[in-house]
Design an enzyme around this catalytic site. Structure first.
Site, PDB file in Angstrom:
ATOM      1  N   SER A 189       9.934  -0.113  -0.384  1.00 54.74           N
ATOM      2  CA  SER A 189      10.841  -1.193   0.009  1.00 54.74           C
ATOM      3  C   SER A 189      11.220  -2.066  -1.179  1.00 54.74           C
ATOM      4  O   SER A 189      12.375  -2.493  -1.304  1.00 54.74           O
ATOM      5  CB  SER A 189      10.203  -2.046   1.109  1.00 54.74           C
ATOM      6  OG  SER A 189      10.046  -1.299   2.299  1.00 54.74           O
TER       7      SER A 189
ATOM      8  N   GLY B 102       7.148   7.763   0.696  1.00 50.16           N
ATOM      9  CA  GLY B 102       5.886   7.583  -0.014  1.00 50.16           C
ATOM     10  C   GLY B 102       4.891   6.846   0.858  1.00 50.16           C
ATOM     11  O   GLY B 102       5.213   6.414   1.971  1.00 50.16           O
TER      12      GLY B 102
ATOM     13  N   GLY C 289       2.517   0.878   0.792  1.00 51.25           N
ATOM     14  CA  GLY C 289       2.115   0.180  -0.421  1.00 51.25           C
ATOM     15  C   GLY C 289       2.550   0.838  -1.709  1.00 51.25           C
ATOM     16  O   GLY C 289       2.226   0.354  -2.800  1.00 51.25           O
TER      17      GLY C 289
ATOM     18  N   SER D  77       7.781   8.483   6.180  1.00 53.37           N
ATOM     19  CA  SER D  77       8.261   9.836   6.509  1.00 53.37           C
ATOM     20  C   SER D  77       7.322  10.903   5.949  1.00 53.37           C
ATOM     21  O   SER D  77       7.667  11.594   4.991  1.00 53.37           O
ATOM     22  CB  SER D  77       9.697  10.050   6.021  1.00 53.37           C
ATOM     23  OG  SER D  77       9.912   9.589   4.713  1.00 53.37           O
TER      24      SER D  77
END
Length: 205
Positions: free
Chosen positions: A38, A31, A34, A105
């Site tokens: 994570s 994604g 922000g 990615s």
């Protein structure tokens, strides 16, 4: 013909998985910057770890401190970054771990290349679909501001494209609902596909 051959070890990946009492997989969180990749991956790992599962989280920033510290952010370097991460994740899955990775990615080709390294069902793509407006408002690292000012080139979502997954196993918008609910949805999914034992899972919720 290459002189390099694959050495077959006496302990296979199924034996390692059986010892740990879990089905090893890679959860690939993709994604925008922000979007909450994570944060979501970290919260899921904590829940799994606390329930007794063997896990490891590969984070996009962290790997650039060591494994990929020689790489920049050109298209070729970003491609190599994900190639290395995919290979490391494969080794970890072979070791019997539940691996979580959090990387922008941005291209489908990159993500499918990593998927191809794994057996059927061992690569779970999690699209963190938080809208760019929300990501930019969060801007936890100040990167969007720099990208808008032209200080960062080829910034995904601003000056470089993000190719939305077309067949992700899971899609989560972190701007909707709370983190605990989102983690519970991920845990329920993992139990439903029998990646983790539902009895052990009860300790995680």
């Amino acid at each position: 013909m290459s002189d390099i051959v694959w050495h077959q070890h006496s302990i296979d990946k199924q034996s390692r998985a059986d010892q740990k009492g879990q089905n090893p997989i890679l959860l690939w969180f993709t994604g925008l910057s922000g979007s909450g990749k994570s944060t979501l991956a970290g919260a899921l790992e904590r829940a799994l770890f606390d329930a007794g599962f063997h896990t490891y989280l590969l984070d996009g920033d962290n790997v650039r401190h060591g494994l990929c510290k020689d790489l920049g952010f050109s298209a070729d370097d970003r491609d190599e970054n994900l190639r290395r991460v995919g290979e490391v994740a494969k080794l970890m899955v072979d070791a019997g771990l539940v691996v979580l990775s959090a990387f922008i990615s941005p291209t489908r080709e990159e993500r499918e290349r990593v998927r191809a390294l794994f057996d059927q069902g061992q690569f779970i793509e999690v699209h963190v679909s938080t809208p760019i407006e929300v990501c930019e408002a969060r801007d936890p690292k100040g990167l969007y501001s720099k990208a808008r000012a032209g200080e960062i080139k080829n910034f995904t979502g601003i000056s470089a494209p993000y190719e939305t997954p077309t067949a992700a196993e899971l899609t989560i918008d972190t701007s909707k609902g709370d983190l605990a609910t989102q983690v519970s949805a991920l845990l329920d999914y993992l139990a439903a596909i029998q990646v983790i034992d539902s009895e052990k899972l009860k300790k995680a919720v």
